[in-house]
Scaffold this active site. Structure first.
Site, PDB file in Angstrom:
ATOM      1  N   GLY A   1      41.911  44.588  42.775  1.00 23.21           N
ATOM      2  CA  GLY A   1      42.606  43.314  42.823  1.00 23.21           C
ATOM      3  C   GLY A   1      42.700  42.739  41.419  1.00 23.21           C
ATOM      4  O   GLY A   1      41.905  43.084  40.542  1.00 23.21           O
TER       5      GLY A   1
ATOM      6  N   CYS B   1      33.727  42.390  38.810  1.00 25.13           N
ATOM      7  CA  CYS B   1      34.988  41.750  38.416  1.00 25.13           C
ATOM      8  C   CYS B   1      35.462  42.332  37.094  1.00 25.13           C
ATOM      9  O   CYS B   1      34.659  42.519  36.175  1.00 25.13           O
ATOM     10  CB  CYS B   1      34.760  40.246  38.290  1.00 25.13           C
ATOM     11  N   LEU B   2      36.761  42.583  36.999  1.00 22.04           N
ATOM     12  CA  LEU B   2      37.320  43.123  35.762  1.00 22.04           C
ATOM     13  C   LEU B   2      37.125  42.167  34.585  1.00 22.04           C
ATOM     14  O   LEU B   2      37.047  42.602  33.438  1.00 22.04           O
ATOM     15  CB  LEU B   2      38.813  43.433  35.940  1.00 22.04           C
TER      16      LEU B   2
ATOM     17  N   GLN C   1      43.436  36.080  35.379  1.00 19.72           N
ATOM     18  CA  GLN C   1      42.758  37.148  34.653  1.00 19.72           C
ATOM     19  C   GLN C   1      43.625  37.757  33.563  1.00 19.72           C
ATOM     20  O   GLN C   1      43.127  38.516  32.736  1.00 19.72           O
ATOM     21  CB  GLN C   1      42.312  38.247  35.615  1.00 19.72           C
TER      22      GLN C   1
ATOM     23  N   HIS D   1      39.726  33.421  42.289  1.00 19.02           N
ATOM     24  CA  HIS D   1      40.253  33.349  40.921  1.00 19.02           C
ATOM     25  C   HIS D   1      41.325  32.266  40.787  1.00 19.02           C
ATOM     26  O   HIS D   1      41.376  31.566  39.779  1.00 19.02           O
ATOM     27  CB  HIS D   1      40.844  34.693  40.479  1.00 19.02           C
TER      28      HIS D   1
ATOM     29  N   HIS E   1      37.851  37.318  47.046  1.00 19.61           N
ATOM     30  CA  HIS E   1      37.469  37.401  45.637  1.00 19.61           C
ATOM     31  C   HIS E   1      38.649  37.002  44.746  1.00 19.61           C
ATOM     32  O   HIS E   1      38.502  36.196  43.829  1.00 19.61           O
ATOM     33  CB  HIS E   1      36.995  38.827  45.314  1.00 19.61           C
ATOM     34  N   GLU E   2      39.819  37.562  45.032  1.00 22.45           N
ATOM     35  CA  GLU E   2      41.006  37.237  44.223  1.00 22.45           C
ATOM     36  C   GLU E   2      41.457  35.802  44.450  1.00 22.45           C
ATOM     37  O   GLU E   2      41.873  35.112  43.517  1.00 22.45           O
ATOM     38  CB  GLU E   2      42.140  38.228  44.502  1.00 22.45           C
TER      39      GLU E   2
END
Length: 184
Positions: A45, A98-99, A50, A144, A140-141
């Site tokens: 995701g 997380c990225l 991000q 963000h 999770h996304e």
């Protein structure tokens, strides 16, 4: 085009993102770039904050999180202007990463099921209920675009243990397998 992923410490990651309309300039290319960026970084995701855009847009491909041979049970969708309408089921723990926060993961408790309303890339509205891993990735996304990072759900002891690592990430002292943008 592969875009740099904004690292922990970037202010855009802590802002509540803004809704967008069909007239958002360059949206089709932005979505294509987000897919490419997410896949290049081996993510499941990626949310617009991000990549430095404070807009309510995220992409999800949860297929790789499912067992081998069951990838088709995953969700591959674009979510625009999403709103979680309902949470249901038992709260479940699962290790998340997380990225934007490379090399850190932790147990996060989330509802097993969510009902969410969103628009797709053609601004067609959808309302659907997701369960299990699909619900987790979407939550999770979604966090963000609400300015929330998964680490905010971690227990205080875990937060103390990762504090120094977080400081290093915010300063750019991390090796990621993808391009990142750090706070100056």
């Amino acid at each position: 085009m592969i875009l740099p992923i904004y690292a922990y410490g970037q202010p855009v990651l802590k802002k509540v993102a803004q809704d967008i309309g069909p007239d958002y300039e360059g949206l089709e290319q932005l979505i294509a770039d987000m897919w490419e960026t997410m896949e290049h970084a081996n993510g499941v995701g990626l949310a617009a904050p991000q990549i430095g855009r404070s807009i309510r847009l995220f992409v999800v491909d949860s297929g790789p999180m499912h067992e081998e041979g069951e990838e088709h049970l995953g969700v591959r969708k674009v979510f625009i202007n999403a709103e979680i309408l309902e949470e249901a089921g038992d709260d479940c723990f699962y290790t998340e990463g997380c990225l934007s926060i490379p090399d850190i993961n932790g147990e996060v408790e989330r509802p097993e099921e969510i009902t969410i309303r969103w628009q797709d890339e053609n601004f067609v509205e959808h309302t659907e209920t997701f369960k299990g891993l699909n619900a987790r990735v979407i939550q999770h996304e979604y966090d963000h675009i609400e300015g929330i990072l998964f680490i905010e759900y971690l227990k205080p002891l875990k937060m103390r243990l990762i504090k120094r690592k977080l400081e290093k990430i915010s300063k750019g002292e991390v090796d990621a397998a993808y391009r990142m943008k750090f706070r100056k």
